[in-house]
Design an enzyme around this catalytic site. Sequence first.
Site, mmCIF file in Angstrom:
data_model
loop_
_atom_site.group_PDB
_atom_site.id
_atom_site.type_symbol
_atom_site.label_atom_id
_atom_site.label_comp_id
_atom_site.label_asym_id
_atom_site.label_seq_id
_atom_site.Cartn_x
_atom_site.Cartn_y
_atom_site.Cartn_z
ATOM 1 N N CYS A 260 0.907 -1.245 -0.007
ATOM 2 C CA CYS A 260 -0.142 -0.048 0.025
ATOM 3 C C CYS A 260 0.865 1.372 -0.039
ATOM 4 O O CYS A 260 0.483 2.351 -1.003
ATOM 5 C CB CYS A 260 -0.955 0.035 1.318
ATOM 6 S SG CYS A 260 -0.303 -0.062 2.806
ATOM 7 N N HIS A 313 -2.653 0.766 6.771
ATOM 8 C CA HIS A 313 -3.101 0.896 5.406
ATOM 9 C C HIS A 313 -3.154 2.339 5.125
ATOM 10 O O HIS A 313 -3.666 3.087 5.950
ATOM 11 C CB HIS A 313 -4.075 0.207 5.229
ATOM 12 C CG HIS A 313 -4.800 -0.099 3.960
ATOM 13 N ND1 HIS A 313 -3.708 -0.663 2.815
ATOM 14 C CD2 HIS A 313 -5.525 0.507 3.140
ATOM 15 C CE1 HIS A 313 -4.259 -0.549 1.694
ATOM 16 N NE2 HIS A 313 -5.348 -0.072 1.892
ATOM 17 N N GLN A 325 -6.027 1.295 -4.310
ATOM 18 C CA GLN A 325 -5.106 0.928 -3.198
ATOM 19 C C GLN A 325 -4.586 -0.273 -3.529
ATOM 20 O O GLN A 325 -5.039 -1.112 -4.568
ATOM 21 C CB GLN A 325 -5.947 0.621 -1.826
ATOM 22 C CG GLN A 325 -7.143 -0.508 -2.343
ATOM 23 C CD GLN A 325 -7.822 -0.901 -1.258
ATOM 24 O OE1 GLN A 325 -7.426 -0.506 0.196
ATOM 25 N NE2 GLN A 325 -8.690 -1.777 -0.939
#
Length: 353
Positions: A260, A313, A325
């Site tokens: 990420c 994240h 993402q």
Amino acid sequence: MKVLIGAAAAVAGLVVLALLVVVGVVVSDDDASAAETTGGGGLRGVPTEFRKWILKADDACAEQEMTPALLAAQLWQESKFETSPEKATSGAGAQGPAQFLPSTFATWGRDDDGNGETSLWDIGDAVMAQGRMMCSLLKQAKSSGFPGDVRGLALAGYNAGWGRVEQFKGVPPKSFANGETFNYVQLILSYLPRFQGPSLIQVSGSGSAADALRKAVGRIGTPYAWGGGGPNGPSRGFCDGTNGYLNGDCVASSTIGFDCSGLVQYAFAPKANLPRTAAAQYGATSDRAVSRSDLKPGDLLFWSHGGSGSIYHVAIYAGDGNVVQAPRTGRDVELAPLTSAMPERDYYGATRV
């Protein structure tokens, strides 16, 4: 057929399972090409600097079997989109992102990018030459009467020369050249789903946020790799004892992709030099916090197990309630609704780079 998306509106529609998100940022003439697509089912998972040339090469070929995804999958097999002599020169002397022998490139190459030289190292020149050669081979394949997928026949001609296709009256078998051409064809055809729809975001406009979002969108379909990716693009990941595993096997170490924060770091480079981890990226931008009601395309979104020290994240806001993402091991870079990208209870906040 190309569609040019204008500014000011942010509209999402679901048409034949293809999600089209138009992000409302101001369009400039210099960026118009970035808001174009073709009727070939969409293109994803390619570096921004390759995207416009793949679309142009596809547009220049009248053969229906030619698609942006086919060209992208072939480039992935040939060079992994590498452009340096160190990484894109084969033992057989093939060079550049489309892996041309200089003698073959002399036939198909043009100064397509208008920089005053015709070079198999220039992305535009190489991709357009690849498109011309593949278009010609598709025509030959269709008129040959040889059995099999005409795309496979054309790919075999690109790899081994059309004379070998004629010799075997089809794709050369596994017994030819230790299966090199046979496997080349099979691999490229298997890669097609990675580079074609359904998800396609068109980003029009200029500025660092639009540029970052455009780069991230260009990587939709790229595999997730724990620890993978950075300012220069995707890279091989690693396993740390907890992360990077799938069904008990360490897959990150054999996967070239992004995690990420690697995706975010890549998207904003070189204009913004963000740190490597999601928590550090929050720390570097937390002085520019953004409320959820004021989100703009290109903002960073963070999820945490509790507090800024437990951020796990990060994603990039894509407009209209969606994010781009790299979610987790076993998945690819994707477009996802903000409300379900990660557990809603873990949403921590947003910042602006």
